[in-house]
Design a protein around this motif. Structure first.
Motif, PDB file in Angstrom:
ATOM      1  N   LYS A  13       0.825  -1.210   0.000  1.00 45.48           N
ATOM      2  CA  LYS A  13       0.000   0.000   0.000  1.00 45.48           C
ATOM      3  C   LYS A  13       0.862   1.263   0.000  1.00 45.48           C
ATOM      4  O   LYS A  13       0.513   2.268  -0.615  1.00 45.48           O
ATOM      5  CB  LYS A  13      -0.926   0.020   1.225  1.00 45.48           C
ATOM      6  N   ASN A  14       1.997   1.191   0.690  1.00 43.47           N
ATOM      7  CA  ASN A  14       2.863   2.360   0.723  1.00 43.47           C
ATOM      8  C   ASN A  14       4.225   1.961   1.297  1.00 43.47           C
ATOM      9  O   ASN A  14       4.330   1.049   2.104  1.00 43.47           O
ATOM     10  CB  ASN A  14       2.255   3.471   1.595  1.00 43.47           C
ATOM     11  N   LEU A  15       5.261   2.640   0.842  1.00 45.87           N
ATOM     12  CA  LEU A  15       6.602   2.511   1.405  1.00 45.87           C
ATOM     13  C   LEU A  15       7.112   3.919   1.648  1.00 45.87           C
ATOM     14  O   LEU A  15       7.360   4.678   0.713  1.00 45.87           O
ATOM     15  CB  LEU A  15       7.541   1.756   0.451  1.00 45.87           C
ATOM     16  N   SER A  16       7.229   4.254   2.903  1.00 41.69           N
ATOM     17  CA  SER A  16       7.663   5.594   3.288  1.00 41.69           C
ATOM     18  C   SER A  16       9.126   5.547   3.698  1.00 41.69           C
ATOM     19  O   SER A  16       9.468   4.951   4.728  1.00 41.69           O
ATOM     20  CB  SER A  16       6.793   6.112   4.445  1.00 41.69           C
ATOM     21  N   LEU A  17       9.993   6.153   2.874  1.00 41.62           N
ATOM     22  CA  LEU A  17      11.426   6.156   3.156  1.00 41.62           C
ATOM     23  C   LEU A  17      11.821   7.448   3.845  1.00 41.62           C
ATOM     24  O   LEU A  17      11.316   8.522   3.522  1.00 41.62           O
ATOM     25  CB  LEU A  17      12.217   5.993   1.851  1.00 41.62           C
ATOM     26  N   LYS A  18      12.749   7.332   4.778  1.00 44.81           N
ATOM     27  CA  LYS A  18      13.236   8.504   5.503  1.00 44.81           C
ATOM     28  C   LYS A  18      14.663   8.227   5.943  1.00 44.81           C
ATOM     29  O   LYS A  18      15.175   7.111   5.776  1.00 44.81           O
ATOM     30  CB  LYS A  18      12.345   8.775   6.715  1.00 44.81           C
ATOM     31  N   ALA A  19      15.312   9.238   6.476  1.00 46.32           N
ATOM     32  CA  ALA A  19      16.673   9.058   6.950  1.00 46.32           C
ATOM     33  C   ALA A  19      16.708   7.997   8.043  1.00 46.32           C
ATOM     34  O   ALA A  19      15.959   8.066   9.011  1.00 46.32           O
ATOM     35  CB  ALA A  19      17.211  10.385   7.478  1.00 46.32           C
ATOM     36  N   GLY A  20      17.568   7.008   7.850  1.00 43.68           N
ATOM     37  CA  GLY A  20      17.702   5.966   8.863  1.00 43.68           C
ATOM     38  C   GLY A  20      16.777   4.787   8.704  1.00 43.68           C
ATOM     39  O   GLY A  20      16.783   3.881   9.539  1.00 43.68           O
ATOM     40  N   GLY A  21      15.957   4.744   7.658  1.00 48.07           N
ATOM     41  CA  GLY A  21      15.085   3.598   7.449  1.00 48.07           C
ATOM     42  C   GLY A  21      13.807   3.942   6.730  1.00 48.07           C
ATOM     43  O   GLY A  21      13.777   4.833   5.883  1.00 48.07           O
ATOM     44  N   GLY A  22      12.742   3.240   7.053  1.00 45.99           N
ATOM     45  CA  GLY A  22      11.471   3.473   6.383  1.00 45.99           C
ATOM     46  C   GLY A  22      10.349   2.724   7.067  1.00 45.99           C
ATOM     47  O   GLY A  22      10.556   2.031   8.080  1.00 45.99           O
ATOM     48  N   GLU A  23       9.147   2.862   6.523  1.00 49.42           N
ATOM     49  CA  GLU A  23       7.983   2.150   7.046  1.00 49.42           C
ATOM     50  C   GLU A  23       7.221   1.561   5.869  1.00 49.42           C
ATOM     51  O   GLU A  23       6.927   2.252   4.886  1.00 49.42           O
ATOM     52  CB  GLU A  23       7.086   3.090   7.850  1.00 49.42           C
ATOM     53  N   SER A  63      14.707  -1.106   8.751  1.00 46.25           N
ATOM     54  CA  SER A  63      15.943  -0.418   9.093  1.00 46.25           C
ATOM     55  C   SER A  63      16.738  -0.049   7.842  1.00 46.25           C
ATOM     56  O   SER A  63      16.529  -0.604   6.763  1.00 46.25           O
ATOM     57  CB  SER A  63      16.805  -1.292  10.008  1.00 46.25           C
ATOM     58  N   SER A  64      17.677   0.860   8.004  1.00 42.91           N
ATOM     59  CA  SER A  64      18.531   1.260   6.883  1.00 42.91           C
ATOM     60  C   SER A  64      19.380   0.088   6.400  1.00 42.91           C
ATOM     61  O   SER A  64      19.642  -0.053   5.206  1.00 42.91           O
ATOM     62  CB  SER A  64      19.431   2.431   7.291  1.00 42.91           C
ATOM     63  N   GLU A  65      19.808  -0.781   7.325  1.00 46.55           N
ATOM     64  CA  GLU A  65      20.591  -1.958   6.953  1.00 46.55           C
ATOM     65  C   GLU A  65      19.763  -2.899   6.088  1.00 46.55           C
ATOM     66  O   GLU A  65      20.266  -3.451   5.094  1.00 46.55           O
ATOM     67  CB  GLU A  65      21.067  -2.690   8.216  1.00 46.55           C
ATOM     68  N   THR A  66      18.498  -3.081   6.433  1.00 44.57           N
ATOM     69  CA  THR A  66      17.609  -3.928   5.637  1.00 44.57           C
ATOM     70  C   THR A  66      17.389  -3.330   4.248  1.00 44.57           C
ATOM     71  O   THR A  66      17.393  -4.048   3.244  1.00 44.57           O
ATOM     72  CB  THR A  66      16.265  -4.109   6.356  1.00 44.57           C
ATOM     73  N   LEU A  67      17.194  -2.024   4.184  1.00 41.27           N
ATOM     74  CA  LEU A  67      16.998  -1.364   2.891  1.00 41.27           C
ATOM     75  C   LEU A  67      18.235  -1.515   2.016  1.00 41.27           C
ATOM     76  O   LEU A  67      18.135  -1.639   0.790  1.00 41.27           O
ATOM     77  CB  LEU A  67      16.672   0.111   3.096  1.00 41.27           C
ATOM     78  N   LYS A  68      19.414  -1.522   2.636  1.00 45.70           N
ATOM     79  CA  LYS A  68      20.660  -1.620   1.889  1.00 45.70           C
ATOM     80  C   LYS A  68      20.920  -3.030   1.371  1.00 45.70           C
ATOM     81  O   LYS A  68      21.418  -3.214   0.263  1.00 45.70           O
ATOM     82  CB  LYS A  68      21.829  -1.170   2.784  1.00 45.70           C
ATOM     83  N   LYS A  69      20.557  -4.035   2.155  1.00 41.63           N
ATOM     84  CA  LYS A  69      20.917  -5.409   1.815  1.00 41.63           C
ATOM     85  C   LYS A  69      19.818  -6.195   1.125  1.00 41.63           C
ATOM     86  O   LYS A  69      20.052  -7.323   0.679  1.00 41.63           O
ATOM     87  CB  LYS A  69      21.344  -6.163   3.076  1.00 41.63           C
ATOM     88  N   THR A  70      18.616  -5.650   1.023  1.00 47.79           N
ATOM     89  CA  THR A  70      17.499  -6.382   0.428  1.00 47.79           C
ATOM     90  C   THR A  70      16.823  -5.554  -0.665  1.00 47.79           C
ATOM     91  O   THR A  70      17.204  -4.413  -0.919  1.00 47.79           O
ATOM     92  CB  THR A  70      16.439  -6.748   1.496  1.00 47.79           C
ATOM     93  N   THR A  71      15.796  -6.129  -1.256  1.00 45.95           N
ATOM     94  CA  THR A  71      15.048  -5.447  -2.323  1.00 45.95           C
ATOM     95  C   THR A  71      13.869  -4.635  -1.784  1.00 45.95           C
ATOM     96  O   THR A  71      13.145  -4.027  -2.578  1.00 45.95           O
ATOM     97  CB  THR A  71      14.513  -6.468  -3.331  1.00 45.95           C
ATOM     98  N   LEU A  72      13.653  -4.626  -0.481  1.00 44.75           N
ATOM     99  CA  LEU A  72      12.448  -3.988   0.065  1.00 44.75           C
ATOM    100  C   LEU A  72      12.372  -2.502  -0.279  1.00 44.75           C
ATOM    101  O   LEU A  72      11.280  -1.958  -0.446  1.00 44.75           O
ATOM    102  CB  LEU A  72      12.368  -4.178   1.581  1.00 44.75           C
ATOM    103  N   GLY A  73      13.493  -1.835  -0.371  1.00 44.34           N
ATOM    104  CA  GLY A  73      13.487  -0.411  -0.669  1.00 44.34           C
ATOM    105  C   GLY A  73      13.034  -0.081  -2.083  1.00 44.34           C
ATOM    106  O   GLY A  73      12.757   1.084  -2.393  1.00 44.34           O
ATOM    107  N   LYS A  74      12.915  -1.100  -2.943  1.00 38.82           N
ATOM    108  CA  LYS A  74      12.497  -0.901  -4.332  1.00 38.82           C
ATOM    109  C   LYS A  74      11.036  -1.288  -4.572  1.00 38.82           C
ATOM    110  O   LYS A  74      10.569  -1.256  -5.715  1.00 38.82           O
ATOM    111  CB  LYS A  74      13.396  -1.706  -5.273  1.00 38.82           C
ATOM    112  N   LEU A  75      10.333  -1.665  -3.520  1.00 39.64           N
ATOM    113  CA  LEU A  75       8.931  -2.063  -3.677  1.00 39.64           C
ATOM    114  C   LEU A  75       8.077  -0.890  -4.152  1.00 39.64           C
ATOM    115  O   LEU A  75       8.291   0.251  -3.748  1.00 39.64           O
ATOM    116  CB  LEU A  75       8.379  -2.607  -2.354  1.00 39.64           C
ATOM    117  N   CYS A  76       7.088  -1.200  -4.988  1.00 38.22           N
ATOM    118  CA  CYS A  76       6.201  -0.177  -5.544  1.00 38.22           C
ATOM    119  C   CYS A  76       4.757  -0.416  -5.096  1.00 38.22           C
ATOM    120  O   CYS A  76       4.393  -1.529  -4.678  1.00 38.22           O
ATOM    121  CB  CYS A  76       6.261  -0.206  -7.070  1.00 38.22           C
TER     122      CYS A  76
END
Length: 214
Positions: A13-23, A63-76
């Protein structure tokens, strides 16, 4: 701890990115009416903790580490993700032990369909294939699969129709990134051998038995 047997597909439904991680916000419509705050759920193979439940929408901190090491930060938005709840004592063990701690990402190299199955190949870092074995287990986007062929920096798996229809691999294509978690047995053996080599000694049957490999 998980088994790599995907239970459902949820929708982003949504991926909210911010400094230090996301939701991350997922739509869990149609399943899991007994979720509790704080429980662990594997999202595309990544272990996340339920932060908030608002009707059918469930949110997770990333977490920022998870966003860096996985594909979760690219979810749409509206993208489907694989879902598995944590293993309970007494559950059937249909796949293999999956921790939800992704080692890194790989890329789909090819997808070859035949009458009864699909062979999918992946490119990964050589350090990953160094601790894989043919017929061994690997988790791809949280899915427990068996390695068919293996060379430096690449491996393939065979997907049955059920896996294609019940997981995200059914609609992914060449070039798409995926999360990779190596079987923990391979990682422990590699660590043990590395320690032995650093001590300039040989590995013995007693050492293997002590570590639980025999």
């Amino acid at each position: 701890m998980f088994t790599g047997i995907i239970e459902h597909l949820a929708s982003v439904k949504n991926l909210s990115l911010k400094a230090g991680g996301g939701e991350l916000f997922l739509d869990f419509s149609g399943f899991y009416d007994d979720l509790t705050l704080g429980e662990s759920i594997a999202i595309n193979g990544v272990c996340l903790t339920v932060k908030e439940i608002s009707g059918k929408i469930v949110s997770f901190d990333v977490s920022s580490e998870t966003l860096k090491k996985t594909t979760l930060g690219k979810l749409c938005y509206a993208e489907s993700v694989n879902i598995e709840r944590a293993l309970r004592v007494g559950d059937r063990m249909g796949g293999h032990f999956v921790t939800g701690h992704v080692d890194g990402t790989g890329t789909i190299k090819g997808k070859k369909q035949s009458a009864d199955q699909c062979t999918m190949s992946f490119s990964v870092e050589k350090k990953f294939t160094d601790i894989m074995i043919e017929k061994g287990s690997v988790a791809i986007d949280g899915i427990s699969l068996t390695i068919v062929n293996l060379v430096d920096g690449a491996f393939s798996v065979a997907l049955i129709p059920y896996t294609l229809s019940s997981t995200t691999l059914g609609f992914k294509k060449a070039g798409d990134p995926v999360n990779i978690e190596i079987d923990m047995m391979g990682k422990w053996i590699k660590r043990l051998l590395t320690n032995v080599q650093e001590k300039k000694g040989g590995i013995t049957q007693e050492q293997l038995m002590e570590q639980g490999f025999l």
